[in-house]
Scaffold this motif. Structure first.
Motif, PDB file in Angstrom:
ATOM      1  N   ARG A  86      -2.668   0.117  -0.453  1.00 21.86           N
ATOM      2  CA  ARG A  86      -3.908  -0.576  -0.830  1.00 21.86           C
ATOM      3  C   ARG A  86      -3.654  -1.577  -1.960  1.00 21.86           C
ATOM      4  NH1 ARG A  86      -8.922   3.243  -1.460  1.00 21.86           N
ATOM      5  NH2 ARG A  86     -10.006   1.249  -1.193  1.00 21.86           N
ATOM      6  N   LEU A  87      -2.799  -1.215  -2.904  1.00 22.93           N
ATOM      7  CA  LEU A  87      -2.489  -2.125  -4.010  1.00 22.93           C
ATOM      8  C   LEU A  87      -1.602  -3.279  -3.541  1.00 22.93           C
ATOM      9  CD1 LEU A  87      -1.959   0.390  -6.952  1.00 22.93           C
ATOM     10  CD2 LEU A  87      -3.982  -1.002  -6.467  1.00 22.93           C
ATOM     11  N   GLU A  88      -0.639  -2.976  -2.674  1.00 23.74           N
ATOM     12  CA  GLU A  88       0.225  -4.030  -2.136  1.00 23.74           C
ATOM     13  C   GLU A  88      -0.585  -5.029  -1.307  1.00 23.74           C
ATOM     14  OE1 GLU A  88       3.196  -1.637  -0.206  1.00 23.74           O
ATOM     15  OE2 GLU A  88       4.457  -1.591  -2.012  1.00 23.74           O
ATOM     16  N   ALA A  89      -1.628  -4.555  -0.623  1.00 21.04           N
ATOM     17  CA  ALA A  89      -2.500  -5.441   0.153  1.00 21.04           C
ATOM     18  C   ALA A  89      -3.255  -6.400  -0.768  1.00 21.04           C
ATOM     19  CB  ALA A  89      -3.486  -4.616   0.977  1.00 21.04           C
ATOM     20  N   ARG A  90      -3.312  -6.070  -2.057  1.00 24.63           N
ATOM     21  CA  ARG A  90      -3.960  -6.922  -3.058  1.00 24.63           C
ATOM     22  C   ARG A  90      -2.920  -7.695  -3.881  1.00 24.63           C
ATOM     23  NH1 ARG A  90      -7.054  -2.891  -1.538  1.00 24.63           N
ATOM     24  NH2 ARG A  90      -9.327  -3.084  -1.615  1.00 24.63           N
ATOM     25  N   ASP A  91      -1.737  -7.852  -3.311  1.00 23.29           N
ATOM     26  CA  ASP A  91      -0.655  -8.665  -3.882  1.00 23.29           C
ATOM     27  C   ASP A  91      -0.015  -8.089  -5.135  1.00 23.29           C
ATOM     28  OD1 ASP A  91      -0.788 -10.610  -1.868  1.00 23.29           O
ATOM     29  OD2 ASP A  91      -2.442 -11.616  -2.895  1.00 23.29           O
ATOM     30  N   LEU A  92      -0.067  -6.775  -5.324  1.00 25.29           N
ATOM     31  CA  LEU A  92       0.638  -6.164  -6.447  1.00 25.29           C
ATOM     32  C   LEU A  92       2.020  -5.732  -5.971  1.00 25.29           C
ATOM     33  CD1 LEU A  92      -2.337  -6.060  -7.460  1.00 25.29           C
ATOM     34  CD2 LEU A  92      -1.731  -3.959  -8.611  1.00 25.29           C
ATOM     35  N   LYS A  93       2.974  -5.744  -6.886  1.00 21.42           N
ATOM     36  CA  LYS A  93       4.316  -5.250  -6.591  1.00 21.42           C
ATOM     37  C   LYS A  93       4.348  -3.794  -7.054  1.00 21.42           C
ATOM     38  CE  LYS A  93       6.576  -9.721  -7.233  1.00 21.42           C
ATOM     39  NZ  LYS A  93       6.236 -10.168  -5.932  1.00 21.42           N
ATOM     40  N   VAL A  94       4.464  -2.875  -6.097  1.00 24.23           N
ATOM     41  CA  VAL A  94       4.299  -1.450  -6.386  1.00 24.23           C
ATOM     42  C   VAL A  94       5.608  -0.687  -6.217  1.00 24.23           C
ATOM     43  CG1 VAL A  94       3.020   0.644  -5.776  1.00 24.23           C
ATOM     44  CG2 VAL A  94       1.887  -1.588  -5.615  1.00 24.23           C
ATOM     45  N   SER A  95       5.937   0.114  -7.231  1.00 26.31           N
ATOM     46  CA  SER A  95       7.027   1.085  -7.152  1.00 26.31           C
ATOM     47  C   SER A  95       6.370   2.455  -7.214  1.00 26.31           C
ATOM     48  CB  SER A  95       7.988   0.923  -8.323  1.00 26.31           C
ATOM     49  OG  SER A  95       8.586  -0.353  -8.303  1.00 26.31           O
TER      50      SER A  95
END
Length: 146
Positions: A25-34
């Motif tokens: 969900r966060l990656e779909a909002r253009d965040l780079k997630v680890s």
């Protein structure tokens, strides 16, 4: 949301399915997630990489959220940490804030609210880094005899 571009977030939660869904969900909002599933793993990742915000679950086996928060803050006092928990209590929230957490949210979290908290954390981190850079420049300028 142009401000989210290049926002680096670390999600730490022992519930792998929740972790995967939230990361997507966060990656779909253009965040780079680890992601990390344990506190020890999160501490090791933060030692190697910078993040604009760290979303940390309170209740995890082994090193719990408060201990993980403490360990990260010892080495990285400027880390912006948001506690996210399904087992929230006012006492735990107060303790997390005393240890340096930026905020405390309960599961299920509203994605818009979480995005706002991440943005706030990033803005605060940018200001801290700008201030440190300015202090370094002033220190260098004072040390030089022109």
């Amino acid at each position: 949301m142009e401000h989210t571009l290049n926002t680096r977030v670390l999600l730490v939660d022992d519930e792998e399915e929740f972790l995967s869904v939230l990361a997507n969900r966060l990656e779909a909002r253009d965040l780079k997630v680890s992601t990390a599933t344990r506190g020890e793993e999160a501490v090791a990742i933060v030692d190697q990489k910078d993040f604009d915000a760290i979303i940390l679950d309170m209740a995890m086996p082994g090193m719990g959220g408060l201990e993980t928060l403490q360990k990260i803050k010892e080495k990285h006092p400027d880390a912006e940490i948001i506690i996210l928990t399904g087992h929230g209590s006012i006492k735990a929230g107060v303790e997390a804030m005393k240890l340096g957490a930026e905020d405390f949210l309960e599961k299920p979290v509203d994605i818009r609210e979480l995005m706002e908290k991440i943005q706030d954390a990033k803005e605060k981190r940018v200001l801290i880094l700008q201030k440190k850079s300015q202090e370094e420049i002033e220190k260098i300028l004072k040390s030089k005899s022109w």
